[in-house]
Motif scaffolding. Sequence first.
Motif, mmCIF file in Angstrom:
data_model
loop_
_atom_site.group_PDB
_atom_site.id
_atom_site.type_symbol
_atom_site.label_atom_id
_atom_site.label_comp_id
_atom_site.label_asym_id
_atom_site.label_seq_id
_atom_site.Cartn_x
_atom_site.Cartn_y
_atom_site.Cartn_z
ATOM 1 N N GLN A 174 0.932 -0.976 -0.079
ATOM 2 C CA GLN A 174 0.186 0.081 0.296
ATOM 3 C C GLN A 174 0.881 1.313 -0.063
ATOM 4 O O GLN A 174 1.587 1.467 0.934
ATOM 5 N N ALA A 175 0.754 1.995 -0.905
ATOM 6 C CA ALA A 175 1.819 3.440 -1.144
ATOM 7 C C ALA A 175 1.284 4.309 0.068
ATOM 8 O O ALA A 175 2.421 4.889 0.341
ATOM 9 N N GLY B 297 3.876 6.644 4.991
ATOM 10 C CA GLY B 297 3.542 6.871 6.201
ATOM 11 C C GLY B 297 4.813 6.537 7.119
ATOM 12 O O GLY B 297 5.248 7.109 7.798
ATOM 13 N N LEU B 298 5.327 5.258 6.759
ATOM 14 C CA LEU B 298 6.315 4.650 7.467
ATOM 15 C C LEU B 298 7.644 5.657 7.135
ATOM 16 O O LEU B 298 8.599 5.918 7.605
ATOM 17 N N ARG B 299 7.694 5.726 5.839
ATOM 18 C CA ARG B 299 8.759 6.703 5.427
ATOM 19 C C ARG B 299 8.782 8.105 6.373
ATOM 20 O O ARG B 299 9.919 8.409 6.607
ATOM 21 N N ARG B 300 7.990 8.615 6.228
ATOM 22 C CA ARG B 300 7.706 9.988 7.058
ATOM 23 C C ARG B 300 8.125 9.673 8.443
ATOM 24 O O ARG B 300 8.660 10.592 9.019
ATOM 25 N N ILE B 301 7.659 8.815 9.003
ATOM 26 C CA ILE B 301 8.096 8.455 10.538
ATOM 27 C C ILE B 301 9.741 8.233 10.687
ATOM 28 O O ILE B 301 10.228 8.845 11.732
ATOM 29 N N ASP C 175 5.899 -4.849 -3.365
ATOM 30 C CA ASP C 175 5.623 -6.437 -3.254
ATOM 31 C C ASP C 175 6.854 -7.341 -2.852
ATOM 32 O O ASP C 175 7.865 -6.571 -3.147
ATOM 33 N N GLY C 176 6.570 -8.468 -2.632
ATOM 34 C CA GLY C 176 7.903 -9.212 -1.912
ATOM 35 C C GLY C 176 8.840 -9.217 -2.787
ATOM 36 O O GLY C 176 10.084 -9.246 -2.470
ATOM 37 N N ALA C 177 8.666 -9.690 -4.254
ATOM 38 C CA ALA C 177 9.559 -10.064 -5.228
ATOM 39 C C ALA C 177 10.707 -8.685 -5.368
ATOM 40 O O ALA C 177 11.784 -8.804 -5.506
ATOM 41 N N GLU C 178 9.663 -7.750 -5.518
ATOM 42 C CA GLU C 178 10.688 -6.371 -5.693
ATOM 43 C C GLU C 178 11.532 -6.266 -4.227
ATOM 44 O O GLU C 178 12.921 -5.555 -4.534
ATOM 45 N N MET D 193 1.757 -9.548 1.157
ATOM 46 C CA MET D 193 2.179 -8.598 0.046
ATOM 47 C C MET D 193 1.872 -9.494 -1.142
ATOM 48 O O MET D 193 1.985 -10.850 -1.070
ATOM 49 N N PRO D 194 1.867 -8.988 -2.450
ATOM 50 C CA PRO D 194 1.486 -10.065 -3.535
ATOM 51 C C PRO D 194 2.890 -10.642 -4.071
ATOM 52 O O PRO D 194 4.175 -9.901 -3.517
ATOM 53 N N ARG D 195 3.017 -11.520 -4.835
ATOM 54 C CA ARG D 195 4.109 -12.328 -5.339
ATOM 55 C C ARG D 195 4.822 -13.128 -4.523
ATOM 56 O O ARG D 195 4.752 -14.182 -4.318
ATOM 57 N N LEU D 196 5.560 -12.288 -3.624
ATOM 58 C CA LEU D 196 6.200 -13.063 -2.139
ATOM 59 C C LEU D 196 5.674 -12.384 -1.033
ATOM 60 O O LEU D 196 5.664 -11.162 -0.836
ATOM 61 N N ASP D 197 4.852 -13.161 -0.081
ATOM 62 C CA ASP D 197 4.629 -12.655 1.321
ATOM 63 C C ASP D 197 5.564 -12.320 2.040
ATOM 64 O O ASP D 197 6.989 -12.633 1.803
ATOM 65 N N GLY D 198 5.466 -11.811 3.093
ATOM 66 C CA GLY D 198 6.744 -11.448 4.172
ATOM 67 C C GLY D 198 7.412 -12.451 4.757
ATOM 68 O O GLY D 198 8.531 -12.336 4.958
ATOM 69 N N LEU D 199 6.675 -13.495 4.868
ATOM 70 C CA LEU D 199 7.543 -14.964 5.321
ATOM 71 C C LEU D 199 8.690 -15.186 4.193
ATOM 72 O O LEU D 199 9.619 -15.652 4.578
ATOM 73 N N GLU D 200 8.114 -15.433 2.961
ATOM 74 C CA GLU D 200 8.754 -15.792 2.083
ATOM 75 C C GLU D 200 10.346 -14.644 1.785
ATOM 76 O O GLU D 200 11.357 -15.048 1.459
ATOM 77 N N VAL D 201 9.926 -13.492 2.022
ATOM 78 C CA VAL D 201 10.883 -12.379 1.753
ATOM 79 C C VAL D 201 11.932 -12.534 3.056
ATOM 80 O O VAL D 201 13.040 -12.424 2.765
ATOM 81 N N THR D 202 11.244 -12.740 4.374
ATOM 82 C CA THR D 202 12.320 -13.022 5.422
ATOM 83 C C THR D 202 13.283 -14.294 5.154
ATOM 84 O O THR D 202 14.492 -14.032 5.548
ATOM 85 N N ARG D 203 12.526 -15.467 4.529
ATOM 86 C CA ARG D 203 13.479 -16.505 4.461
ATOM 87 C C ARG D 203 14.561 -16.405 3.419
ATOM 88 O O ARG D 203 15.605 -16.358 3.458
ATOM 89 N N ALA D 204 14.136 -15.471 2.309
ATOM 90 C CA ALA D 204 15.213 -15.049 1.238
ATOM 91 C C ALA D 204 16.098 -14.361 1.664
ATOM 92 O O ALA D 204 17.471 -14.423 1.123
ATOM 93 N N LEU D 205 15.773 -13.378 2.678
ATOM 94 C CA LEU D 205 16.877 -12.367 2.927
ATOM 95 C C LEU D 205 17.667 -12.657 4.320
ATOM 96 O O LEU D 205 18.868 -12.248 4.558
#
Length: 217
Positions: A11-12, A17-21, A36-39, A58-70
């Motif tokens: 969500q843009a 909002g997170l960037r501003r904080i 998205d997760g792949a990006e 998130m689309p394409r890869l969810d947070g779980l998949e992103v976490t495992r990948a990184l």
Amino acid sequence: MTIRVLVADDQAMVRGGLRRILEDQPDITVVAEAGDGAEAVELARRGRPDVCLVDIRMPRLDGLEVTRALAGPGVADPLRVVVVTTFDLDEYVYGALRGGAVGFVLKDAGPQLLVEAVRSAHAGDALISPSVTLRLLRHLTAAGTSARARPNPLSARETEVVRAVARGLTNQEVADQLFISLSTVKSHLSSIQSRLGLRNRVEVAAWAWENRLMDGE
């Protein structure tokens, strides 16, 4: 030193909002945003930010998949991932914990906790929000997800430290509660993680609940 952060959320408006904080802090800058997760994985691997703030859903890869990948087991040079979730009993959070996440923040937890989570991750520590960890792990225990308790290899003092961490206390709060120095808490945690083969305090908390050190909590 400026902490370089990647923000991943589909969500843009949330990303903004997170960037501003974060960029309201003099020591934090957002160097990349992913929708998205792949990006997120691609940008993180290319830019090597200090901390990746990753949404669970998130689309394409969810947070779980992103976490495992990184940050997951087998990653040669893992990044520090802080998971952001809407629900404190999100079914993905436990998997993200085992996938290498070093923190959990609820989206409605407030700016201060978000900033603390980023700083803690950058410092090599992990921020566990009590509202996430306690309810999640209690839920897992009640559901029978926890493994059969094994003999506890820790000393009495180490066990006290582990229980305090599993209740969501910070290192300073553990030190205050047990009347020991902050450096002693860190030394105990380092020894505990080495002995149990765990990577961070998040896994220490999970180990405590899985092995029923927290029964009655």
